[in-house]
Design an enzyme around this catalytic site. Structure first.
Site, PDB file in Angstrom:
ATOM      1  N   GLU A 172      83.242 -49.706 -13.921  1.00 22.36           N
ATOM      2  CA  GLU A 172      83.492 -50.793 -13.941  1.00 22.36           C
ATOM      3  C   GLU A 172      84.460 -51.674 -13.164  1.00 22.36           C
ATOM      4  O   GLU A 172      84.391 -52.843 -12.681  1.00 22.36           O
ATOM      5  CB  GLU A 172      83.750 -51.173 -15.684  1.00 22.36           C
ATOM      6  CG  GLU A 172      82.767 -51.063 -16.648  1.00 22.36           C
ATOM      7  CD  GLU A 172      81.723 -52.089 -16.528  1.00 22.36           C
ATOM      8  OE1 GLU A 172      81.626 -53.037 -15.825  1.00 22.36           O
ATOM      9  OE2 GLU A 172      80.593 -52.112 -17.577  1.00 22.36           O
ATOM     10  N   TYR A 180     100.238 -60.621 -28.794  1.00 22.01           N
ATOM     11  CA  TYR A 180     100.965 -61.370 -29.786  1.00 22.01           C
ATOM     12  C   TYR A 180     102.466 -61.531 -29.899  1.00 22.01           C
ATOM     13  O   TYR A 180     102.987 -62.237 -30.697  1.00 22.01           O
ATOM     14  CB  TYR A 180     100.230 -61.035 -30.967  1.00 22.01           C
ATOM     15  CG  TYR A 180      98.607 -61.192 -30.785  1.00 22.01           C
ATOM     16  CD1 TYR A 180      98.150 -62.542 -30.612  1.00 22.01           C
ATOM     17  CD2 TYR A 180      97.794 -60.049 -30.421  1.00 22.01           C
ATOM     18  CE1 TYR A 180      96.824 -62.787 -30.391  1.00 22.01           C
ATOM     19  CE2 TYR A 180      96.311 -60.223 -30.137  1.00 22.01           C
ATOM     20  CZ  TYR A 180      95.916 -61.688 -30.317  1.00 22.01           C
ATOM     21  OH  TYR A 180      94.494 -61.748 -29.869  1.00 22.01           O
ATOM     22  N   LYS A 219      91.341 -53.048 -22.368  1.00 20.46           N
ATOM     23  CA  LYS A 219      91.406 -53.603 -23.686  1.00 20.46           C
ATOM     24  C   LYS A 219      90.643 -52.691 -24.659  1.00 20.46           C
ATOM     25  O   LYS A 219      89.522 -52.319 -24.442  1.00 20.46           O
ATOM     26  CB  LYS A 219      90.842 -54.970 -23.638  1.00 20.46           C
ATOM     27  CG  LYS A 219      90.976 -55.656 -25.262  1.00 20.46           C
ATOM     28  CD  LYS A 219      90.078 -57.173 -24.976  1.00 20.46           C
ATOM     29  CE  LYS A 219      90.075 -57.632 -26.337  1.00 20.46           C
ATOM     30  NZ  LYS A 219      89.259 -58.943 -26.229  1.00 20.46           N
ATOM     31  N   LYS A 266      86.377 -52.885 -21.558  1.00 16.45           N
ATOM     32  CA  LYS A 266      86.524 -53.669 -22.819  1.00 16.45           C
ATOM     33  C   LYS A 266      85.888 -52.538 -23.753  1.00 16.45           C
ATOM     34  O   LYS A 266      84.714 -52.528 -23.554  1.00 16.45           O
ATOM     35  CB  LYS A 266      86.166 -55.275 -22.841  1.00 16.45           C
ATOM     36  CG  LYS A 266      86.292 -55.516 -24.334  1.00 16.45           C
ATOM     37  CD  LYS A 266      85.998 -57.145 -24.403  1.00 16.45           C
ATOM     38  CE  LYS A 266      86.263 -57.593 -25.780  1.00 16.45           C
ATOM     39  NZ  LYS A 266      85.831 -58.990 -26.006  1.00 16.45           N
TER      40      LYS A 266
HETATM   41  C1  PBG Z   1      85.471 -61.639 -27.706  1.00 14.23           C
HETATM   42  C2  PBG Z   1      86.932 -61.374 -27.619  1.00 14.23           C
HETATM   43  C3  PBG Z   1      87.428 -60.339 -28.716  1.00 14.23           C
HETATM   44  C4  PBG Z   1      88.761 -60.386 -28.352  1.00 14.23           C
HETATM   45  C5  PBG Z   1      89.010 -61.197 -27.449  1.00 14.23           C
HETATM   46  N1  PBG Z   1      87.813 -61.910 -27.019  1.00 14.23           N
HETATM   47  C6  PBG Z   1      86.900 -59.745 -29.792  1.00 14.23           C
HETATM   48  C7  PBG Z   1      85.619 -59.148 -29.713  1.00 14.23           C
HETATM   49  O1  PBG Z   1      85.007 -58.729 -28.697  1.00 14.23           O
HETATM   50  O2  PBG Z   1      84.858 -59.156 -30.675  1.00 14.23           O
HETATM   51  C8  PBG Z   1      89.785 -59.574 -29.224  1.00 14.23           C
HETATM   52  C9  PBG Z   1      91.027 -59.887 -29.059  1.00 14.23           C
HETATM   53  C10 PBG Z   1      92.174 -59.210 -30.211  1.00 14.23           C
HETATM   54  O3  PBG Z   1      91.606 -58.478 -31.144  1.00 14.23           O
HETATM   55  O4  PBG Z   1      93.295 -59.523 -30.152  1.00 14.23           O
HETATM   56  N2  PBG Z   1      85.085 -62.597 -26.635  1.00 14.23           N
END
Ligand code: PBG
Length: 330
Positions: free
Chosen positions: A232, A312, A247, A194
């Site tokens: 990771e 989405y 992500k 992430k």
């Molecule tokens: C935070 C989390 C985030 C998203 C999913 N879980 C945002 C962040 O890390 O600040 C982002 C998902 C998206 O932008 O669609 N735990």
């Protein structure tokens, strides 16, 4: 000329046969932003077509999606500021509407998959995914908090837990806590790679969950890095993750491919809020064909190696897919 690749592109039927990548709605996960209350939907300004939903509205949406072939859902809560604290204690309070949403979704639709979010940010007065002390995110104080949150979600009936916090060692810590509490059947979908990304902007608007100070760069990955994702990947695998996630998706297709080629676990890509917003904005201006762009982008994520896509676009893709299949039958 002996060899003419165009022969295999000659008709829709032939192209259909030789297609290397196919994307079926059952590979998709649809996210919901949840709020407390009843019978309310509040649009997210930067995500046209996406609303914040009360639990009863979510149940209606799940019903509709299930009938269209979308069976997997990931839930995110937006709690009012005054309920948040430093330790995210609300996250394991069985009375909170997020845990109620999990219970009600699973009791009304036992066949759907409910995936949760394990991170402190929706419940934390600091707006960070981990525990903040003297301006620092403290890894090892965060782990037991995440474990309590995870157990509460498992108890509510979640099928898969999604640690999105990026603390070191959290997959193993949560796995052990779940097993000790009797939830060895609950899976973990780890946010393995992430990245600290600007593509999360609309999500933070939707949930009012932006950090109160600083950024997330000491725990989320640096976008310059690729090999680090393998590290990771190795750790999450050893710690017992059942799914590995990359992500965001679109700017990280190389990382999706890297994990796909180096792991035997299912690879998930999160097509995040900012990626959705860009397409919607350009389509609203008439600058791009929104449907065609959506399909091409989702396809690119699948072709890069994602087995599962959180998006989405899930519901509208399923709508398009169903219509397309019906027209084929004619
Ligand atoms: C935070 C989390 C985030 C998203 C999913 N879980 C945002 C962040 O890390 O600040 C982002 C998902 C998206 O932008 O669609 N735990």
């Amino acid at each position: 000329m002996l060899i003419r690749p165009r022969r295999n592109r000659a008709s829709a039927a032939i192209r259909g046969m030789v297609r290397e990548t196919r994307l079926h709605p059952e590979q998709l996960v649809f996210p919901f932003f949840l709020i407390d209350g009843t019978s309310t939907r509040i649009p997210v300004a930067s995500m046209p077509g996406i609303d914040r939903l009360t639990v009863d509205e979510m149940l209606k949406e799940i019903g509709e999606c299930m009938s269209m072939g979308i069976r997997n859902f990931i839930l995110f809560p937006a709690f009012p500021e005054h309920l948040k604290d430093k330790e995210a204690t609300l996250s394991w309070n069985p009375g909170n509407f997020y845990l109620r949403a999990i219970r009600e979704a699973k009791s009304l639709y036992p066949d759907c998959t409910i995936i949760t979010d394990v991170a402190m940010d929706p419940y934390s007065s600091d707006g960070h995914d981990g525990y903040v002390q003297d301006g620092k995110i403290v890894n090892d104080i965060t782990l037991p908090i995440l474990a309590k949150m995870a157990i509460a979600q498992a108890e509510a009936g979640a099928d898969i837990l999604g640690p999105s916090d990026m603390m070191d060692g959290r997959v193993g810590y949560i796995r052990q806590a779940l097993d000790e509490a009797g939830y060895s059947g609950v899976a973990i979908m780890s946010y393995t790679a992430k990245y600290a990304s600007a593509f999360y902007g609309p999500f933070r608007d939707a949930l009012d969950s932006a950090p109160k100070s600083g950024d997330k760069k000491t725990y989320q990955m640096d976008p310059h890095n690729r090999i680090e994702a393998l590290r990771e990947c190795e750790l999450d695998t050893l710690e017992g993750a059942d799914f590995l996630m990359v992500k965001p998706a679109l700017s990280y297709l190389d990382v999706i491919r890297l994990l796909k080629d180096n792991s035997n676990l299912p690879i998930v890509a999160y097509n995040v809020s900012g990626e959705y917003a860009m397409v919607k904005a350009a389509a609203e201006k008439g600058w791009l064909n929104g449907d065609a762009i959506r399909n091409e982008l989702l396809l690119s994520i699948a072709r890069a190696g994602a087995d599962i896509i959180i998006t989405y676009f899930a519901k509208e893709y399923a709508q398009w897919y169903t219509q397309n299949n019906l027209s084929l039958k004619k």
